[in-house]
Write a protein that holds these residues in place. Structure first.
Motif, mmCIF file in Angstrom:
data_model
loop_
_atom_site.group_PDB
_atom_site.id
_atom_site.type_symbol
_atom_site.label_atom_id
_atom_site.label_comp_id
_atom_site.label_asym_id
_atom_site.label_seq_id
_atom_site.Cartn_x
_atom_site.Cartn_y
_atom_site.Cartn_z
ATOM 1 N N LEU A 14 -34.709 21.515 6.256
ATOM 2 C CA LEU A 14 -33.497 20.732 6.469
ATOM 3 C C LEU A 14 -33.673 19.798 7.658
ATOM 4 C CD1 LEU A 14 -30.716 23.449 5.975
ATOM 5 C CD2 LEU A 14 -31.769 21.955 4.262
ATOM 6 N N ASP A 15 -33.593 18.496 7.393
ATOM 7 C CA ASP A 15 -33.597 17.494 8.460
ATOM 8 C C ASP A 15 -32.134 17.164 8.759
ATOM 9 O OD1 ASP A 15 -34.036 15.521 10.237
ATOM 10 O OD2 ASP A 15 -35.091 14.165 8.883
ATOM 11 N N ILE A 16 -31.591 17.763 9.804
ATOM 12 C CA ILE A 16 -30.157 17.658 10.104
ATOM 13 C C ILE A 16 -29.871 16.357 10.848
ATOM 14 C CG2 ILE A 16 -28.233 18.744 11.317
ATOM 15 C CD1 ILE A 16 -29.718 21.415 10.953
ATOM 16 N N THR A 17 -28.954 15.562 10.300
ATOM 17 C CA THR A 17 -28.577 14.297 10.932
ATOM 18 C C THR A 17 -27.121 14.282 11.395
ATOM 19 O OG1 THR A 17 -28.019 13.347 8.772
ATOM 20 C CG2 THR A 17 -30.265 13.001 9.584
ATOM 21 N N GLU A 18 -26.316 15.254 10.956
ATOM 22 C CA GLU A 18 -24.906 15.317 11.341
ATOM 23 C C GLU A 18 -24.486 16.779 11.403
ATOM 24 O OE1 GLU A 18 -20.555 13.538 9.867
ATOM 25 O OE2 GLU A 18 -22.439 12.926 8.895
ATOM 26 N N GLY A 19 -23.827 17.157 12.475
ATOM 27 C CA GLY A 19 -23.511 18.562 12.685
ATOM 28 C C GLY A 19 -24.608 19.227 13.503
ATOM 29 N N GLU A 20 -24.416 20.477 13.873
ATOM 30 C CA GLU A 20 -25.339 21.165 14.742
ATOM 31 C C GLU A 20 -25.994 22.357 14.052
ATOM 32 O OE1 GLU A 20 -26.327 20.240 17.641
ATOM 33 O OE2 GLU A 20 -24.981 18.507 17.727
ATOM 34 N N GLY A 111 -20.126 25.795 -1.699
ATOM 35 C CA GLY A 111 -20.626 26.044 -0.358
ATOM 36 C C GLY A 111 -21.609 24.974 0.107
ATOM 37 N N TYR A 112 -22.270 24.324 -0.851
ATOM 38 C CA TYR A 112 -23.203 23.252 -0.499
ATOM 39 C C TYR A 112 -23.190 22.214 -1.612
ATOM 40 C CZ TYR A 112 -26.896 24.200 -3.924
ATOM 41 O OH TYR A 112 -27.624 24.324 -5.084
ATOM 42 N N ALA A 113 -23.709 21.036 -1.314
ATOM 43 C CA ALA A 113 -23.788 19.966 -2.312
ATOM 44 C C ALA A 113 -25.021 19.118 -2.043
ATOM 45 C CB ALA A 113 -22.533 19.102 -2.286
ATOM 46 N N LEU A 114 -25.668 18.673 -3.114
ATOM 47 C CA LEU A 114 -26.818 17.775 -3.025
ATOM 48 C C LEU A 114 -26.478 16.467 -3.727
ATOM 49 C CD1 LEU A 114 -29.782 20.203 -3.896
ATOM 50 C CD2 LEU A 114 -28.850 19.652 -1.641
ATOM 51 N N ASN A 119 -31.530 5.236 -0.878
ATOM 52 C CA ASN A 119 -32.966 5.175 -0.586
ATOM 53 C C ASN A 119 -33.779 6.161 -1.429
ATOM 54 O OD1 ASN A 119 -32.584 3.221 1.463
ATOM 55 N ND2 ASN A 119 -32.047 4.838 2.931
ATOM 56 N N GLY A 120 -33.102 6.878 -2.314
ATOM 57 C CA GLY A 120 -33.793 7.838 -3.166
ATOM 58 C C GLY A 120 -34.029 9.178 -2.495
ATOM 59 N N GLU A 121 -33.419 9.396 -1.321
ATOM 60 C CA GLU A 121 -33.566 10.675 -0.636
ATOM 61 C C GLU A 121 -32.508 11.654 -1.147
ATOM 62 O OE1 GLU A 121 -35.077 9.394 3.790
ATOM 63 O OE2 GLU A 121 -32.959 9.044 3.283
ATOM 64 N N VAL A 122 -32.824 12.950 -1.038
ATOM 65 C CA VAL A 122 -31.869 13.983 -1.440
ATOM 66 C C VAL A 122 -31.113 14.432 -0.199
ATOM 67 C CG1 VAL A 122 -31.531 16.226 -2.526
ATOM 68 C CG2 VAL A 122 -33.405 14.744 -3.290
ATOM 69 N N GLU A 123 -29.823 14.140 -0.150
ATOM 70 C CA GLU A 123 -28.995 14.531 0.975
ATOM 71 C C GLU A 123 -28.304 15.866 0.683
ATOM 72 O OE1 GLU A 123 -26.288 11.318 1.664
ATOM 73 O OE2 GLU A 123 -27.768 10.169 2.829
ATOM 74 N N SER A 141 -42.315 18.970 -0.442
ATOM 75 C CA SER A 141 -43.407 18.312 -1.151
ATOM 76 C C SER A 141 -42.851 17.334 -2.170
ATOM 77 C CB SER A 141 -44.282 19.351 -1.859
ATOM 78 O OG SER A 141 -43.578 19.924 -2.941
ATOM 79 N N PRO A 142 -43.590 16.272 -2.501
ATOM 80 C CA PRO A 142 -43.114 15.309 -3.506
ATOM 81 C C PRO A 142 -42.767 15.966 -4.838
ATOM 82 C CG PRO A 142 -44.993 14.418 -2.320
ATOM 83 C CD PRO A 142 -44.860 15.846 -1.895
ATOM 84 N N ASP A 143 -43.551 16.955 -5.240
ATOM 85 C CA ASP A 143 -43.304 17.615 -6.517
ATOM 86 C C ASP A 143 -41.973 18.354 -6.501
ATOM 87 O OD1 ASP A 143 -44.157 18.705 -9.181
ATOM 88 O OD2 ASP A 143 -44.081 20.582 -8.069
ATOM 89 N N GLN A 144 -41.694 19.076 -5.402
ATOM 90 C CA GLN A 144 -40.442 19.813 -5.296
ATOM 91 C C GLN A 144 -39.244 18.853 -5.266
ATOM 92 O OE1 GLN A 144 -40.271 23.511 -4.677
ATOM 93 N NE2 GLN A 144 -42.255 23.244 -5.644
ATOM 94 N N LEU A 145 -39.377 17.780 -4.507
ATOM 95 C CA LEU A 145 -38.281 16.805 -4.415
ATOM 96 C C LEU A 145 -38.030 16.137 -5.757
ATOM 97 C CD1 LEU A 145 -39.143 15.235 -0.950
ATOM 98 C CD2 LEU A 145 -37.097 16.573 -1.506
ATOM 99 N N GLU A 146 -39.094 15.852 -6.494
ATOM 100 C CA GLU A 146 -38.928 15.208 -7.798
ATOM 101 C C GLU A 146 -38.194 16.137 -8.759
ATOM 102 O OE1 GLU A 146 -38.822 12.101 -10.164
ATOM 103 O OE2 GLU A 146 -39.709 12.071 -8.150
ATOM 104 N N ARG A 147 -38.458 17.429 -8.660
ATOM 105 C CA ARG A 147 -37.788 18.376 -9.547
ATOM 106 C C ARG A 147 -36.290 18.431 -9.273
ATOM 107 N NH1 ARG A 147 -41.856 23.641 -9.774
ATOM 108 N NH2 ARG A 147 -43.688 22.544 -10.555
ATOM 109 N N VAL A 148 -35.915 18.454 -8.004
ATOM 110 C CA VAL A 148 -34.491 18.528 -7.709
ATOM 111 C C VAL A 148 -33.788 17.214 -8.031
ATOM 112 C CG1 VAL A 148 -34.501 17.810 -5.277
ATOM 113 C CG2 VAL A 148 -32.849 19.500 -6.049
ATOM 114 N N LYS A 149 -34.499 16.085 -7.896
ATOM 115 C CA LYS A 149 -33.911 14.797 -8.291
ATOM 116 C C LYS A 149 -33.655 14.771 -9.796
ATOM 117 C CE LYS A 149 -36.079 12.116 -4.575
ATOM 118 N NZ LYS A 149 -37.083 11.069 -4.243
#
Length: 450
Positions: A14-20, A111-114, A119-123, A141-149
């Motif tokens: 998790l790359d956190i950009t908002e919240g702590e 509880g969570y949302a994707l 930019n094609g990123e998964v938030e 990994s690119p493969d994991q990200l592509e699967r969730v996309k």
């Protein structure tokens, strides 16, 4: 062809950009409190149907997240009751109180949302309690990200439950994605039948066709699993004798992670070997009643009762299913003792001595486990009233030895090489070039089982 619902579990940093990040820790501590409360009430004799209401009323989590955590805690207790008589040391009763953070289980869009950004990123957005959230982007990994996309954009896929965990010095999100109409070949159309015999230190495979008999076979050895499991058993025993039980859970977790990792690698080797055939079906021995039939003394019973036969079979089955390969089971009775020669079929325990099989009637000899894999296929064909190919000789068996890498035989998914590569805001710093995320998969494809 038949349709089957298949599920992947993907792991991301998790790359956190908002919240702590402190909010995520608070969520995991509240999850721990819920888990401990479930176990406390269970110990007091509460009916499981009555546990949810009082815990939900006092919880700070989103209501659905609390329900997910209660279900997870009850599943741990149920698993204990199912296996408590199996003489397995790793099925201890769940502790009433744990003091480490507990995984937060959440439903998607609750509880969570994707979501996908421009930019094609998964938030991600994690709301562990109302009006309190953490946002950022998934790293993996690119493969994991592509699967969730794909799961977020395709009508054939859905994103399911996820677990928030703190592992390898960073926050991670384990997300399940399900393909609801995955196509698996029908066993009826299989041209090649592959028998599998799973053992303590190896797995044997034999591929037969109805007309040509055995066309290929191999034995994949994995002695390190047996060796390391024995080392962990000795370590736990010495700790117990010394009255040092505080680290029991840590040692058991290390052993479980090592075995889990090795079984995944062995199952990948097996499915890669299966893929050389055009239309195979995989046949396993049905070992569900194996423990009731084993009585070889205390030491051997402990070793065999705790073997992860079913886990390895499950890993192979779902990996095979993702490649469209169906799985079946047969009764394992006498497959290790019976001579595979169709003109003999003599069965007696004396035929087998460790890894060597020699028929006391016709003197046929072979590697005992490869021979058992052949007998598994024969059993499958007999069950279906099909002709069994004439078999009096077998080709030379090929052996492959799998060994673990690294000093001390440690499982390699533990360490910086498998970090997510997140660098920001207090999360763990990992080598970005080496940043790879292990994707752990599981199948709920009952249609591809027996």
């Amino acid at each position: 062809m038949q349709e089957a619902e298949l599920t992947h579990s993907l792991s991301f940093g998790l790359d956190i950009t908002e919240g702590e990040p402190a909010n995520l820790r608070e969520a995991s501590l509240e999850a721990r409190r819920i888990r401990n409360e479930v176990n406390r009430l269970d110990r007091q004799g509460w009916d499981w149907d009555d546990i949810e209401t009082p815990i939900t009323e006092r919880a700070n989590h989103v209501k659905n997240t609390t329900q997910q955590l209660i279900d997870k805690a009850l599943q741990e207790i149920e698993t204990y009751h199912e296996h408590k008589d199996d003489d397995r040391l790793d099925w201890g009763r769940p502790r009433t109180y744990i003091d480490e953070p507990y995984p937060v289980r959440m439903n998607h869009n609750e509880g969570y949302a994707l979501t996908l950004n421009k930019n094609g990123e998964v938030e991600f957005r994690i709301s562990y309690k109302p009006y309190n959230y953490v946002r950022g982007t998934l790293q993996g990994s690119p493969d994991q990200l592509e699967r969730v996309k794909t799961a977020l954009t395709s009508d054939d896929w859905r994103v399911g439950t996820a677990e928030l965990v703190y592992k390898h010095d960073e926050w991670r999100l384990h997300v399940t994605t399900t393909h609801e109409t995955h196509t698996v070949a029908s066993p009826e159309t299989a041209d090649t039948i592959v028998g599998i015999d799973i053992n303590e230190d190896c797995i044997a495979l034999a591929a037969l066709t109805r007309n040509d008999g055995v066309i290929a076979s191999t034995v994949i050895e994995y002695p390190d699993i047996k060796r390391v499991r024995h080392e962990f058993f000795t370590k736990r025993k010495r700790m117990q004798e010394a009255g040092q039980s505080a680290m029991d859970a840590v040692v058991q977790t290390e052993e479980r992670d090592f075995v889990h990792d090795q079984l995944h690698k062995v199952s990948r080797d097996v499915v890669e070997w299966l893929s050389q055939f055009d239309t195979p079906v995989v046949v396993f021995e049905d070992l569900k009643d194996m423990r009731e039939d084993i009585d070889y003394g205390t030491t051997m019973n402990r070793r065999l009762h705790s073997l992860p036969f079913d886990k390895l079979r499950t890993f192979i089955s779902y990996k095979a299913a993702w490649n469209g390969i169906p799985s079946q089971t047969v009764d394992p009775e006498y497959t290790s003792q019976r001579c595979p020669c169709t003109d003999c079929l003599h069965k007696v325990r004396a035929n087998r001595r460790k890894k060597r099989f020699k028929c006391t009637d016709c003197s046929f000899q072979d590697h005992a486990d490869r021979k058992a894999a052949v007998c598994v296929v024969q059993e499958w064909l007999w069950d279906r009233d099909e002709n069994v190919p004439s078999l009096n000789t077998l080709p030379k068996v090929k052996k492959v030895r799998r060994t673990v890498s690294g000093p001390g035989g440690g499982a390699d998914p533990h360490g910086p090489v498998f970090g997510s590569g997140v660098h920001r805001r207090g999360t763990a710093t990992q080598a970005s070039v080496e940043g790879q995320v292990r994707g752990e998969s599981k199948s709920v494809a009952s249609a591809v089982q027996d």
